[in-house]
Design a protein around this motif. Sequence first.
Motif, PDB file in Angstrom:
ATOM      1  N   ALA A   1       0.471  -1.239   0.109  1.00 15.81           N
ATOM      2  CA  ALA A   1      -0.434   0.213   0.075  1.00 15.81           C
ATOM      3  C   ALA A   1       0.579   1.193  -0.178  1.00 15.81           C
ATOM      4  O   ALA A   1       1.831   1.440   0.797  1.00 15.81           O
ATOM      5  N   VAL A   2       0.175   2.425  -0.400  1.00 12.08           N
ATOM      6  CA  VAL A   2       0.613   3.798  -0.600  1.00 12.08           C
ATOM      7  C   VAL A   2      -0.083   4.629  -0.231  1.00 12.08           C
ATOM      8  O   VAL A   2      -1.477   4.665  -0.630  1.00 12.08           O
ATOM      9  N   THR A   3       0.357   5.503  -0.164  1.00 17.47           N
ATOM     10  CA  THR A   3      -0.439   6.934   0.446  1.00 17.47           C
ATOM     11  C   THR A   3      -0.017   8.467   0.658  1.00 17.47           C
ATOM     12  O   THR A   3       1.527   8.431   0.524  1.00 17.47           O
ATOM     13  N   PHE A   4      -0.250   9.052   0.047  1.00 19.08           N
ATOM     14  CA  PHE A   4       0.270  10.406  -0.540  1.00 19.08           C
ATOM     15  C   PHE A   4      -0.324  11.665  -0.167  1.00 19.08           C
ATOM     16  O   PHE A   4      -1.111  12.545  -0.241  1.00 19.08           O
TER      17      PHE A   4
ATOM     18  N   GLN B   1       5.403  13.843   0.195  1.00 20.35           N
ATOM     19  CA  GLN B   1       5.389  13.724   1.859  1.00 20.35           C
ATOM     20  C   GLN B   1       4.286  12.245   0.964  1.00 20.35           C
ATOM     21  O   GLN B   1       3.233  12.837   1.261  1.00 20.35           O
ATOM     22  N   GLY B   2       4.721  10.858   0.994  1.00 19.99           N
ATOM     23  CA  GLY B   2       4.507   9.706   0.993  1.00 19.99           C
ATOM     24  C   GLY B   2       5.263   8.583   1.618  1.00 19.99           C
ATOM     25  O   GLY B   2       6.286   9.209   2.551  1.00 19.99           O
TER      26      GLY B   2
ATOM     27  N   VAL C   1       8.429  -0.003   6.711  1.00 24.86           N
ATOM     28  CA  VAL C   1       6.973   1.483   6.298  1.00 24.86           C
ATOM     29  C   VAL C   1       8.304   1.977   5.908  1.00 24.86           C
ATOM     30  O   VAL C   1       9.553   2.232   6.282  1.00 24.86           O
ATOM     31  N   LEU C   2       8.249   3.031   4.158  1.00 27.96           N
ATOM     32  CA  LEU C   2       8.694   3.480   3.710  1.00 27.96           C
ATOM     33  C   LEU C   2       8.922   4.823   3.464  1.00 27.96           C
ATOM     34  O   LEU C   2       7.598   5.205   3.606  1.00 27.96           O
ATOM     35  N   HIS C   3       9.437   6.413   3.398  1.00 30.17           N
ATOM     36  CA  HIS C   3       8.708   7.413   3.671  1.00 30.17           C
ATOM     37  C   HIS C   3       9.700   8.392   2.051  1.00 30.17           C
ATOM     38  O   HIS C   3      10.778   7.635   2.227  1.00 30.17           O
ATOM     39  N   SER C   4       8.365   8.621   1.846  1.00 33.05           N
ATOM     40  CA  SER C   4       9.368   9.389   0.619  1.00 33.05           C
ATOM     41  C   SER C   4       9.362  11.341   1.147  1.00 33.05           C
ATOM     42  O   SER C   4       8.486  11.671   1.405  1.00 33.05           O
ATOM     43  N   GLN C   5      10.241  12.301   0.858  1.00 34.60           N
ATOM     44  CA  GLN C   5      10.078  13.419   0.077  1.00 34.60           C
ATOM     45  C   GLN C   5      10.792  14.303  -0.565  1.00 34.60           C
ATOM     46  O   GLN C   5       9.767  15.416  -0.773  1.00 34.60           O
TER      47      GLN C   5
ATOM     48  N   GLY D   1       8.242  13.158  -3.752  1.00 31.67           N
ATOM     49  CA  GLY D   1       6.583  13.102  -4.083  1.00 31.67           C
ATOM     50  C   GLY D   1       7.191  11.297  -5.007  1.00 31.67           C
ATOM     51  O   GLY D   1       6.612  11.312  -5.662  1.00 31.67           O
ATOM     52  N   GLY D   2       7.739  10.758  -4.212  1.00 38.66           N
ATOM     53  CA  GLY D   2       7.696   8.988  -4.512  1.00 38.66           C
ATOM     54  C   GLY D   2       9.382   8.427  -5.003  1.00 38.66           C
ATOM     55  O   GLY D   2       9.078   7.663  -5.826  1.00 38.66           O
ATOM     56  N   ALA D   3      10.396   9.800  -5.771  1.00 35.66           N
ATOM     57  CA  ALA D   3      11.512   9.116  -6.714  1.00 35.66           C
ATOM     58  C   ALA D   3      12.316   8.209  -5.266  1.00 35.66           C
ATOM     59  O   ALA D   3      12.869   7.812  -5.636  1.00 35.66           O
ATOM     60  N   SER D   4      12.894   9.045  -4.627  1.00 33.67           N
ATOM     61  CA  SER D   4      12.842   8.282  -3.925  1.00 33.67           C
ATOM     62  C   SER D   4      12.398   7.499  -1.996  1.00 33.67           C
ATOM     63  O   SER D   4      11.733   8.689  -1.726  1.00 33.67           O
ATOM     64  N   TRP D   5      13.318   6.794  -1.932  1.00 34.03           N
ATOM     65  CA  TRP D   5      12.699   6.632  -0.069  1.00 34.03           C
ATOM     66  C   TRP D   5      13.692   6.068   1.219  1.00 34.03           C
ATOM     67  O   TRP D   5      14.446   5.961   0.268  1.00 34.03           O
TER      68      TRP D   5
END
Length: 352
Positions: free
Chosen positions: A85-88, A93-94, A103-107, A109-113
């Motif tokens: 699952a994924v949410t933004f 921030q996603g 649990v992964l976090h992107s700052q 827009g999802g290009a890197s985590w």
Amino acid sequence: MGLFNKLALCCALLMQGAVLASEYIDVLDLPAKPSGLAERSPLLDLARAGSRLVAVGQRGHILYSDDEGRRWQQARVPVSSDLTAVTFPTPEQGWAVGGDGVVLHSQDGGASWQKQLDGRQIGGLVSAFYAAKAGAEPDNEQWAALVEEGQRLVEEGADKPLLDVWFEDDRVGYVVGVFNLILRTQDGGLHWTPMLDRTENPDGLHLNAIAPAGDALYLVGEQGLLRKWEPQTQRFVSLPSPYDGSFFGLIGRSDEVIVYGLRGHAYRSTDGGQQWVRLASPLPISISAAMEGADGQFRLFTQAGHMLLQRGNEPLTLAPLAEPLPVAGAALTADGTLALVGSRGVRTLGVK
């Protein structure tokens, strides 16, 4: 085969096993491998990050598209765990979750985590949190039981699948998973608080999805589990359930909520989940995803790739798709076509 040859073969196998053992890397420490076939690999969820589409799936694959799904790029991901699952909550921030309690976090827009949490930490986190409560209230048997639950999670290792994630904004969010596993953060994932004691789920049923409908927040799960966040008591309280099979997801707004799941079962409530009306489906096939169209009409998708339209309390209506394939996540593109992900990867389709 002679004795010498048998011994030689055994030695070779033992040496091969030793080499393989020395080369083993936990999927939580192994970055997702770049692949030209990532677009065709199984993908399990899809979300919007502003004008960008972001999809997640098996082996840590995360893809993003800046042209409404025509072309996709593979993101940099630090794990190879399957992602569910994924949410933004904002365009930048996603969060994504998946197997092994990751649990992964992107700052960006999802290009890197970056990894914020995994199953190797969750058991100790749960155990320590409830041990502190048990120390403050030694006569409360609930805390002792939850300390034991945390210790069990520690002993079982990292295998604690998280099944869904939802963030209210870039600070407050929830992750949910198997056996009543639910955690909340109030600082963007830097720290997580167990909420096993705040969910009415004595049988430890799996929590399959968490999502809002208007200002209300709902949980759905196996065996007809339906829960709603009650701000006064700060608990997810039980709702009357119209079905004893598994619910896989929900979608809604302030005036209605729809839950859906196994064998085509879908129900609609207009009073906050106190009463439910069955939305009869023309197909006895599990419903695995839903989205709201530009016309405000909800569209539900089956595991076999059918699209069903919902109009009030009327039976669901089958709407033809140009190419029906299994669907796990859906989103509407800017030009009105559908972006869909599933067991055969990602694609965009027009609606007949």
